[in-house]
Scaffold this active site. Structure first.
Site, mmCIF file in Angstrom:
data_model
loop_
_atom_site.group_PDB
_atom_site.id
_atom_site.type_symbol
_atom_site.label_atom_id
_atom_site.label_comp_id
_atom_site.label_asym_id
_atom_site.label_seq_id
_atom_site.Cartn_x
_atom_site.Cartn_y
_atom_site.Cartn_z
ATOM 1 N N ASN A 1 42.813 10.809 71.198
ATOM 2 C CA ASN A 1 42.221 12.130 71.461
ATOM 3 C C ASN A 1 40.694 12.105 71.654
ATOM 4 O OD1 ASN A 1 44.519 14.091 69.403
ATOM 5 N ND2 ASN A 1 44.555 13.695 71.586
ATOM 6 N N ASP B 1 51.995 20.429 69.381
ATOM 7 C CA ASP B 1 51.611 20.396 70.794
ATOM 8 C C ASP B 1 51.587 21.800 71.406
ATOM 9 O OD1 ASP B 1 50.832 19.244 73.124
ATOM 10 O OD2 ASP B 1 52.754 18.312 73.581
#
Ligand code: FPP
Length: 222
Positions: A61, A13
């Site tokens: 995503n 991340d």
């Protein structure tokens, strides 16, 4: 299953924030993230890591802006294309995610081909297994496994459910890494992290290095 195997999993991340801090577009952060991953693969393969599993692209995503999705997909092609480097480090490529021929799969052909080629071209390597989770979501994985189990004649046991996971041979995760100050699991490997330690770090993924990797591995020895 051999529980002596060391399995490190990473939620990579903070690429976007890394770029933002430098006044760069988010895509530059992902590019730096791919380079960081290549470094970590090399570092992990030289340590005692048997399995490294990374969250490359989630089922969620796809809703990101098109240009960003295209860029991240291109980086997967680049990563899967690092065959010479992977072979030099004796790394075997593996993939988990929504099967390409199942309803809902959106993986473009060029990514499918890159994944298949990397798996084939590294299949003889005997060192670390690098599993890339692409179009992956743990709930999808577990729901699919449950459906397969219920429609088979098998008894409903944890062992039988596990046999229907995307890759039933993945050993349990020993340590789950999440970078960039987030302390969430984000639908990653929910079955496999049953007894995992969790290594949270404030550093964004592009800055994650071998010192962090050692700190994460050290958690597994406590
Ligand atoms: C999270 O950062 C990262 C991703 C959603 C994509 C992960 C992709 C890479 C690290 C590129 C290389 C990896 C492979 C497997 C080719 P974010 O965009 O959520 O960052 P932010 O939270 O700071 O916005």
């Amino acid at each position: 299953m051999n529980s002596n195997l060391l399995h490190v999993a990473c939620i990579m991340d903070g690429n976007g924030r890394w770029a933002g801090k430098r006044g760069l577009p988010r895509t530059a952060g992902h590019t730096a993230g791919e380079e960081s991953l290549a470094d970590i693969v090399r570092a992990a393969s030289k340590r005692e890591v048997d399995y490294l599993t990374v969250f490359g692209f989630s089922t969620e995503n796809w809703v990101r802006p098109r240009a960003e999705v295209r860029h991240i997909l291109g980086l997967h092609k680049k990563l899967f294309g690092r065959i010479k480097e992977l072979n030099e480090n004796n790394v075997r490529i593996n993939w988990i995610g929504r099967p390409f021929d199942e309803p809902g799969s959106r993986t473009p052909l060029y990514v499918q081909r890159a994944i298949r080629k990397a798996i084939d071209d590294t299949s003889k390597n005997t060192g670390m297994v690098l599993t890339v989770a692409f179009d992956y979501g743990s709930r999808s994985e577990l729901t699919r496994a449950a459906v397969k189990l219920v429609t088979s004649d098998q008894e409903l046991t944890p062992t039988n459910l596990q046999s229907w996971l995307y890759d039933a041979s993945l050993p349990p995760v020993d340590v789950l890494v999440r970078t960039s100050g987030e302390s969430r699991i984000s639908n990653f490997l929910l079955w496999q992290i049953k007894s995992a330690k969790i290594y949270f770090t404030e550093r964004p993924w592009p800055d994650f290095d071998d010192v962090d990797l050692d700190a994460a591995i050290a958690l597994t020895k406590i």
